[in-house]
Enzyme design. Structure first.
Site, short mmCIF file in Angstrom:
data_model
loop_
_atom_site.label_atom_id
_atom_site.label_comp_id
_atom_site.label_asym_id
_atom_site.label_seq_id
_atom_site.Cartn_x
_atom_site.Cartn_y
_atom_site.Cartn_z
N GLY A 142 -3.14 -1.83 -7.18
CA GLY A 142 -1.98 -2.71 -7.24
C GLY A 142 -2.14 -3.78 -8.32
O GLY A 142 -3.22 -4.35 -8.49
N HIS A 178 0.84 -1.21 0.00
CA HIS A 178 0.00 0.00 0.00
C HIS A 178 0.88 1.25 0.00
O HIS A 178 0.53 2.26 -0.63
CB HIS A 178 -0.90 0.02 1.24
CG HIS A 178 -1.80 -1.18 1.37
ND1 HIS A 178 -1.56 -2.19 2.26
CD2 HIS A 178 -2.95 -1.51 0.72
CE1 HIS A 178 -2.52 -3.10 2.17
NE2 HIS A 178 -3.37 -2.71 1.24
N GLN A 193 -8.79 -7.54 -10.39
CA GLN A 193 -9.46 -6.31 -9.94
C GLN A 193 -8.99 -5.11 -10.77
O GLN A 193 -9.80 -4.29 -11.21
CB GLN A 193 -9.15 -6.07 -8.46
CG GLN A 193 -9.61 -4.72 -7.95
CD GLN A 193 -9.40 -4.58 -6.46
OE1 GLN A 193 -10.23 -5.01 -5.67
NE2 GLN A 193 -8.29 -3.99 -6.07
P1 AMP Z 1 -6.48 -4.03 -0.16
O1 AMP Z 1 -6.34 -3.13 1.04
O2 AMP Z 1 -5.93 -5.38 0.04
O3 AMP Z 1 -7.85 -3.99 -0.75
O4 AMP Z 1 -5.54 -3.38 -1.26
C1 AMP Z 1 -5.63 -2.02 -1.59
C2 AMP Z 1 -4.79 -1.77 -2.80
O5 AMP Z 1 -3.44 -2.11 -2.52
C3 AMP Z 1 -5.21 -2.61 -3.99
O6 AMP Z 1 -5.14 -1.82 -5.17
C4 AMP Z 1 -4.20 -3.72 -4.01
O7 AMP Z 1 -3.98 -4.26 -5.29
C5 AMP Z 1 -2.97 -2.98 -3.53
N1 AMP Z 1 -2.00 -3.93 -2.99
C6 AMP Z 1 -2.21 -4.89 -2.03
N2 AMP Z 1 -1.09 -5.63 -1.85
C7 AMP Z 1 -0.16 -5.13 -2.71
C8 AMP Z 1 1.20 -5.47 -2.99
N3 AMP Z 1 1.83 -6.48 -2.37
N4 AMP Z 1 1.85 -4.75 -3.94
C9 AMP Z 1 1.22 -3.74 -4.59
N5 AMP Z 1 -0.05 -3.36 -4.36
C10 AMP Z 1 -0.73 -4.05 -3.43
#
Ligand code: AMP
Length: 310
Positions: A173, A41, A179
Site C-alpha cells: 500500500g 487490504h 515501507q
Molecule cells: P499491514 O497489515 O498494516 O501491515 O498492511 C499490509 C499492507 O496493506 C501494506 O502494504 C499496507 O501499506 C497496506 N495498507 C494498509 N492500509 C492501507 C490503506 N488504507 N490503503 C491501502 N493500502 C493499505
C-alpha cells in the site's frame, strides 16, 4: 472458490504449485499483511486477483518490527474475518504461519539493513522497525515465489532452457509510503526477481486513511485525526493549482488541534524521501513530490501521506 488456509511453508509451496498447475497459471501475486484486514487490504487483494492467476495473501504479525512488546501484544488478531474478506476478493490461498514457523531458530542473526532510507521519518521514532519489516518481507517474498513447490524439471522447457517461469508480483500500500519505497529499493538493490506493485491509499468517506489501529481511537480522537488528511488535501490542491505549498500554514492547522501531537509533516522527493529544498516549497509548485505526516492521536500513532503533482 473457497480460500485455503495453510500455516507451514511446505504446505504453502505445495498448495500454490498445485493451484498454478490446476489453473494452467502463468502468474502469481503475493499480498503481505499483518491481518486485522480492512478495505485497504481488500484493495491490494483485488488488484492482485485482477493481475494474477494465483494469489496468496500472508497474515503474520511480525515481532521483529515491533519495538514495543505491548504494541505487539495488543495488535488486533481477527483470523476468521480476515479469511472471509480475502475469500470475497477471490484470493486463493492464505498463509498464516506461527512465529516459530517463520523464525525456527529464534530471532534471525542476519537481517536486512534498511540503511539511511530506513533511519528517517518513521525510522527515527521506531528504531529497528524497518530492518525488522524488510527482513520479514524478504522472507515472505521468498516463500511466495511461484513454482517453489514445483519439481525442478517443470520450471524449464523441453530443451532444458529456462522458460515458462510464472510472473511474480507483490502488492504493497501507498499508505505506508516509506515501507513501499524501502521494499522497492531492497528488491532493486538486491535483485529480487519480483515486481513490486504500489496500491493507492484507501480512505473512509471523511478522509481518514484506513488503518488496523484506527479501532483504538475514541470518537473524539477519530474526529481530531481528520485534520491529518485535511492538511494533506490542502497541499494536494495547492500543488494541483501550481501555487506555493506554504507547508507552514498546513503545519499550523495540524498543531492547532489539541488532541493531535504532530511528529513530522514535510514534503519530500518520492523516491529518496529527502525533503524538498526550501525554494521548492515557496515558489509555485511544479513536478512530483510526496507529503508525509505522522502524529500521535490519543494512544495511536497515525501516519498518512499524499502524492503531490502538477
Ligand atoms: P499491514 O497489515 O498494516 O501491515 O498492511 C499490509 C499492507 O496493506 C501494506 O502494504 C499496507 O501499506 C497496506 N495498507 C494498509 N492500509 C492501507 C490503506 N488504507 N490503503 C491501502 N493500502 C493499505
Amino acid at each position: 472458490m473457497p480460500i485455503k488456509l495453510v500455516t507451514t511453508v511446505a504446505d504453502l509451496h505445495s498448495q500454490s504449485a498445485q493451484l498454478l498447475t490446476d489453473k494452467n497459471g502463468t502468474s502469481q501475486g503475493l499480498v503481505p499483511t499483518m491481518g486485522a484486514l480492512h478495505e485497504g487490504h481488500a484493495a491490494l487483494a483485488r488488484t492482485a486477483v485482477e493481475q494474477n492467476d494465483v494469489v496468496v495473501a500472508t497474515i503474520f504479525v511480525n515481532p521483529l518490527q515491533f519495538g514495543d512488546a505491548t504494541d505487539l501484544d495488543r495488535y488486533p488478531r481477527t483470523l476468521d474475518a480476515d479469511l472471509a474478506l480475502l475469500e470475497a476478493q477471490g484470493v486463493d490461498l492464505a498463509f498464516a504461519p506461527s512465529v516459530e514457523e517463520v523464525y525456527p531458530g529464534g530471532e534471525p542473526l542476519v537481517r536486512i539493513t534498511s540503511g539511511r532510507l530506513g533511519e528517517k521519518w518513521e525510522g527515527a521514532s521506531r528504531p529497528g522497525h524497518f530492518d525488522g519489516a524488510l527482513t520479514v518481507v524478504a522472507k515472505l517474498l521468498h516463500y511466495g515465489t511461484p513454482g517453489a513447490g514445483l519439481s525442478a524439471g517443470k520450471a524449464v522447457d523441453s530443451e532444458g532452457a529456462p522458460g515458462g517461469l510464472p510472473a511474480y508480483r507483490a502488492y504493497f500500500g501507498q499508505k505506508d509510503a516509506q515501507q513501499l519505497a524501502l521494499v522497492r529499493r531492497m528488491v532493486s538493490d538486491l535483485n529480487f526477481p519480483v515486481e513490486i506493485v504500489g496500491v493507492p491509499t484507501v480512505r473512509s468517506a471523511d478522509g481518514l486513511a484506513l488503518s488496523s489501529r484506527n479501532r483504538f481511537l475514541s470518537d473524539d480522537e477519530r474526529e481530531a485525526a481528520l485534520v491529518l488528511s485535511r492538511a494533506l488535501r490542502l497541499l494536494e490542491e495547492r500543488a494541483k493549482a501550481r501555487e506555493p505549498l506554504d507547508l507552514e500554514s498546513a503545519q499550523t492547522m495540524v498543531q492547532s488541534q489539541p488532541l493531535v501531537g504532530l511528529d513530522y509533516f514535510d514534503v519530500v522527493d518520492p523516491d529518496t524521501l529527502e525533503p524538498l529544498a526550501e525554494n521548492c516549497r515557496e515558489t509555485p509548485f511544479r513536478g512530483e513530490a510526496l507529503a508525509l505526516i505522522a502524529a500521535k492521536v490519543g494512544p495511536v500513532r497515525l501516519i498518512d501521506n499524499m502524492p503531490l503533482s502538477s
